[in-house]
Scaffold this motif. Structure first.
Motif: not given
Length: 436
Positions: A14-17, A28-29, A33-34
């Motif tokens: 999440t931090t990387a995205v 977040l979505g 989903l992944g």
């Protein structure tokens, strides 16, 4: 893979995205989903739309766009400039009066708009040049406005507290009223530091020979009192049991729109369109983030991450205040990189079981969390208020603004410590007004 290991992996991904600059809702979505597909297969996709839209199927959310339009209407007018000028006239004989006037204007304008960037922009555009013209140092002038603008998310009505109330399933009315005394406390701490520093630097009384007549002090009040009356009316309607947050927000938004038309002559279609456009844009952004965060929370829960984290912390044989210290550090670090809405909606589902296990009051914690979010707004590298002030005063280096903001950050830390020692400052008034 254990739930805790999965949780750590989710945090890293999440931090990387988010670091790629992808919009928060999509980040977040996509992460949710992944991981759902990776762990449960493609059958989990069937729950995505239902989970996303069920998270938005909450009547309380109607208050969000209404409060946003209410703030956009006031921010589009000259109410901020008039508020600043009125306070400057009344506090003219106080040492450091101009800085104190600006902080007071920030606190009152925050109650009108609920937006920190809007408060910084509205008060700073007039206040900072005037303070510098009258001899105040650039760091004090810019730091006071950057910090004062953060009061927009603590003093009710507060969008941040609405989001926390939805995420934690606590009363928004109680959260609003819990923010009043801490908001006044933080405003007083800001003013006390400004007064001390002004006195120390010799800015005791500037323009000593200038005297404002009673007529000059009163002439701006007819423009400001109607707006302040709306805030008092909205708060009274909420706490008096007359209306729900959504109903009170709707009436407040309509009254603010009517008043900017009547008082400030913003009757052109272009003016009204700008207010509604900005309100719609911010509301849509928040709704997408809320829906995506609900999906993210569902993913964390279905993978047992939330339960595992809460259980592990609950099993720790440490004083509960060490847990609170760790939570505050987590929120402060997150605030350096993410906006308040994302932090609240991402972390609240994880933190609530921990807080309940440690017997912390969720209303009290809502205030603590909000002050942490305020800190994030003036903390680099993504301190939004710092960049708003830098945009207003491009000749002042960002380092100078940060230097001026730092003592006010310490005031926020002091406010958190005071609330930890005296939690009744946040919990007494809601209990008094709305019962146990």
């Amino acid at each position: 893979m254990s739930p805790l290991t999965t949780g750590l992996l989710i945090f890293v991904v999440t931090t990387a995205v988010l670091a790629t600059g992808m919009p928060i809702a999509f980040a977040l979505g996509s992460v949710a989903l992944g991981f759902m597909i990776a762990v449960d297969g493609w059958n989990s996709v069937h729950f995505v739309a239902e989970t996303f839209f069920s998270g938005l199927n909450d009547f309380t959310l109607v208050s969000l766009p209404m409060f946003i339009i209410m703030g956009a209407a006031v921010a589009s007018s000259r109410a901020g400039s008039d508020l600043y000028e009125a306070l400057a006239r009344w506090l003219h004989r106080v040492p450091g009066s101009l800085v104190i006037s600006n902080i007071g204007a920030c606190a009152l304008f925050a109650a009108l708009t609920g937006s920190s960037p809007a408060t910084c922009a509205a008060i700073g555009k007039m206040g900072i040049p005037e303070m510098r013209r009258r001899g105040y140092d650039a760091d004090l002038a810019t730091g006071a406005i950057a910090a004062g603008g953060t009061l927009g998310i603590l003093i009710p009505p507060s969008i941040t507290m609405i989001l926390y109330g939805i995420a934690s399933e606590t009363s928004i009315g109680r959260l609003f009223i819990a923010g009043i005394i801490p908001g006044l406390l933080l405003t007083a701490l800001f003013m006390a530091w400004a007064l001390f520093l002004s006195w120390k630097r010799g800015n005791k009384l500037i323009d000593k020979d200038r005297v404002y007549s009673m007529k000059e002090k009163l002439e701006l009040l007819p423009k400001l009192l109607p707006f302040l009356a709306v805030i008092v009316g909205v708060i009274y309607a909420l706490y008096g049991g007359i209306a729900t947050p959504s109903e009170a927000a709707g009436v407040g938004a309509m009254l603010c729109l009517v008043m900017v038309v009547l008082i400030y002559r913003l009757w052109k279609v272009a003016d009204l369109w700008r207010i509604l456009r900005d309100g719609l844009r911010e509301s849509g952004m928040l709704m997408l983030i809320i829906g995506a965060s609900i999906l993210f929370g569902y993913m964390m829960s279905s993978l047992q991450v939330t339960q595992a984290v809460a259980s592990s912390i609950g099993d720790l044989q440490v004083n509960r205040w060490w847990i609170m210290l760790a939570i505050n550090v987590l929120l402060l670090v997150a605030g350096c990189f993410l906006p308040p809405a994302a932090i609240i909606l991402m972390t609240t589902p994880i933190l609530m079981p921990i807080l309940n296990a440690a017997h912390f009051d969720p209303i009290w914690f809502g205030v603590i969390l909000t002050i942490n979010m305020e800190l994030g707004l003036i903390t680099p590298p993504v301190g939004l208020n710092l960049f708003v002030i830098n945009g207003i005063t491009p000749d002042v280096r960002l380092g100078t603004i940060l230097k001026g903001s730092f003592p006010f950050m310490m005031c926020m830390v002091l406010a958190i410590l005071i609330l930890c020692v005296f939690p009744e400052l946040a919990t007494w008034l809601p209990s008094k007004v709305m019962g146990k």
